[in-house]
Design an enzyme around this catalytic site. Structure first.
Site, PDB file in Angstrom:
ATOM      1  N   GLY A  12       0.818  -1.206   0.000  1.00  0.00           N
ATOM      2  CA  GLY A  12       0.000   0.000   0.000  1.00  0.00           C
ATOM      3  C   GLY A  12       0.854   1.260   0.000  1.00  0.00           C
ATOM      4  CG  ASN A  13       3.284   3.107   3.310  1.00  0.00           C
ATOM      5  OD1 ASN A  13       2.218   2.954   3.893  1.00  0.00           O
ATOM      6  ND2 ASN A  13       4.119   4.071   3.565  1.00  0.00           N
ATOM      7  CE  LYS A 132      -8.242  -6.951   3.282  1.00  0.00           C
ATOM      8  NZ  LYS A 132      -7.056  -6.511   4.006  1.00  0.00           N
ATOM      9  CE  LYS A 219       1.473  -6.369  -1.691  1.00  0.00           C
ATOM     10  NZ  LYS A 219       1.903  -6.030  -0.349  1.00  0.00           N
ATOM     11  CE  LYS A 281       3.320  -6.377   4.356  1.00  0.00           C
ATOM     12  NZ  LYS A 281       2.435  -6.364   3.171  1.00  0.00           N
TER      13      LYS A 281
END
Ligand code: ADP
Ligand code: MG
Length: 322
Positions: A12-13, A132, A219, A281
């Site tokens: 996102g960042n 989610k 993602k 992640k």
């Protein structure tokens, strides 16, 4: 020596920072800063596949959907269309910025954005336990109406403002449609942008027809699966922390720069990585390594200027190999 293939997942960042309004100018600037940092990989001879998140962008698309229905009676689009819209918009933006970055470095490469469907198992347990949170925050009355009208499931917000938010399942990705096209185009020297927002989740019915589902895919897990499927050598997750830490945000916090598979798994099981942010992640990095990938890297989007930066997970410690 053959060329190496790297999958780079932009968080996102990498596109939008927390303190920003989300204008296209901000996103273009952030994307350019991030993409500039990938040039060293291209100069080292890597072929690249770029994946990206879509959280804030698809959130905005869902809210426009909601407003459009209320103001103009425009039929709401299902989540698969919203995710595909976000892949097209963000992918196009990354493509244009990357073409400009390449041009300024005198590098000639094509950049191709692929709207990507990701296969999920319709019996995935996530379908029985939607977690989610997506879209707008509604009050109790609105949430009850939408739940009755559209069969949406809501969960109460834990944050101070309260309210209710729609939750959808986040099933595990099992396949990537067009994976061989993505691999072949990348290995032929083109830069691919694929699996944006985790891809559009779909499943195959008994006739092998592609069916949609109201769900989203993580993602990082989709990016890792793609990296495995195209036989990438390295997998980079670019986010907003320079390293991973154990005892994160506690007085005993410590950087972990080199981790082997066993360490990373142990820390994951001990709960050092927050659910919904760092844990998936790490899981994505571990999946990639377990399936034959050489190295997974987690670092900050704007800091990956060379390989000295970031936390690196390998099957055995990097040092053991020297
Ligand atoms: P992105 O949106 O870039 O995909 P997320 O915001 O979901 O990424 O996850 C990155 C965040 O994970 C960091 O900003 C950090 O606050 C958080 N995090 C949780 N646990 C850890 C940890 N052990 N080490 C580093 N960061 C962590
Ligand atoms: Mg984030």
């Amino acid at each position: 020596m053959g060329k190496k293939l790297a999958v780079i997942a932009l968080g996102g960042n990498a596109l939008l920072r927390d303190n920003q309004a989300g204008t296209i100018e901000e996103q273009e600037k952030n994307a350019t800063d991030t993409l500039n940092n990938l040039i060293f990989l291209i100069k080292e001879g890597y072929e690249l596949v770029i994946t990206h998140g879509n959280g804030p962008q698809v959130g905005n698309i869902l809210m426009r959907n909601d407003a459009g229905e209320q103001m103009y009676n425009i039929a709401q689009m299902p989540i698969d269309i919203c995710v595909a819209d976000s892949q097209g918009g963000i992918g196009y933006m990354i493509e244009r910025m990357l073409r400009n970055v390449l041009n300024r470095h005198g590098i000639e490469k094509n950049v191709v954005c692929i709207v990507t469907q990701v296969i999920v198992d319709k019996d995935d347990p996530a379908f029985r336990d939607p977690q989610k949170r997506i879209g707008k925050i509604y009050n109790k009355e609105q949430a009850d109406i939408l739940a009755a009208q559209k069969n949406w499931v809501f969960k109460e917000e834990i944050k101070s403002e309260g309210g209710f938010r729609r939750v959808v399942p986040s099933p595990f990705p099992t396949g990537i449609i067009n994976e061989s096209v993505i691999r072949d185009l990348a290995k032929a020297g083109n830069i691919l942008i694929a699996a944006g927002g985790g891809g559009v989740p779909v499943f195959l019915d008994e006739n092998n027809d592609i069916r949609t589902t109201e769900a989203v895919v993580d993602k990082d897990l989709a990016s890792s699966l793609l990296a495995t499927k195209i036989n990438a050598d390295e997998f980079y997750i670019l986010t907003d922390v320079p390293y991973i830490y154990i005892n994160y945000k506690k007085p005993e916090q410590e950087i972990r720069e080199f981790l082997n598979y066993a360490d990373a798994l142990k820390y994951l099981n001990e709960g050092h990585f927050a659910k919904g942010s760092m844990a998936p992640k790490i899981q994505a990095c571990l999946n990639f390594i377990k399936n034959g990938g050489r190295m997974s890297v987690i670092t900050e989007a704007f800091k990956l200027e060379d390989k000295s930066y970031g936390s690196k997970i390998t099957m055995e410690y990097e040092d053991d190999r020297r």
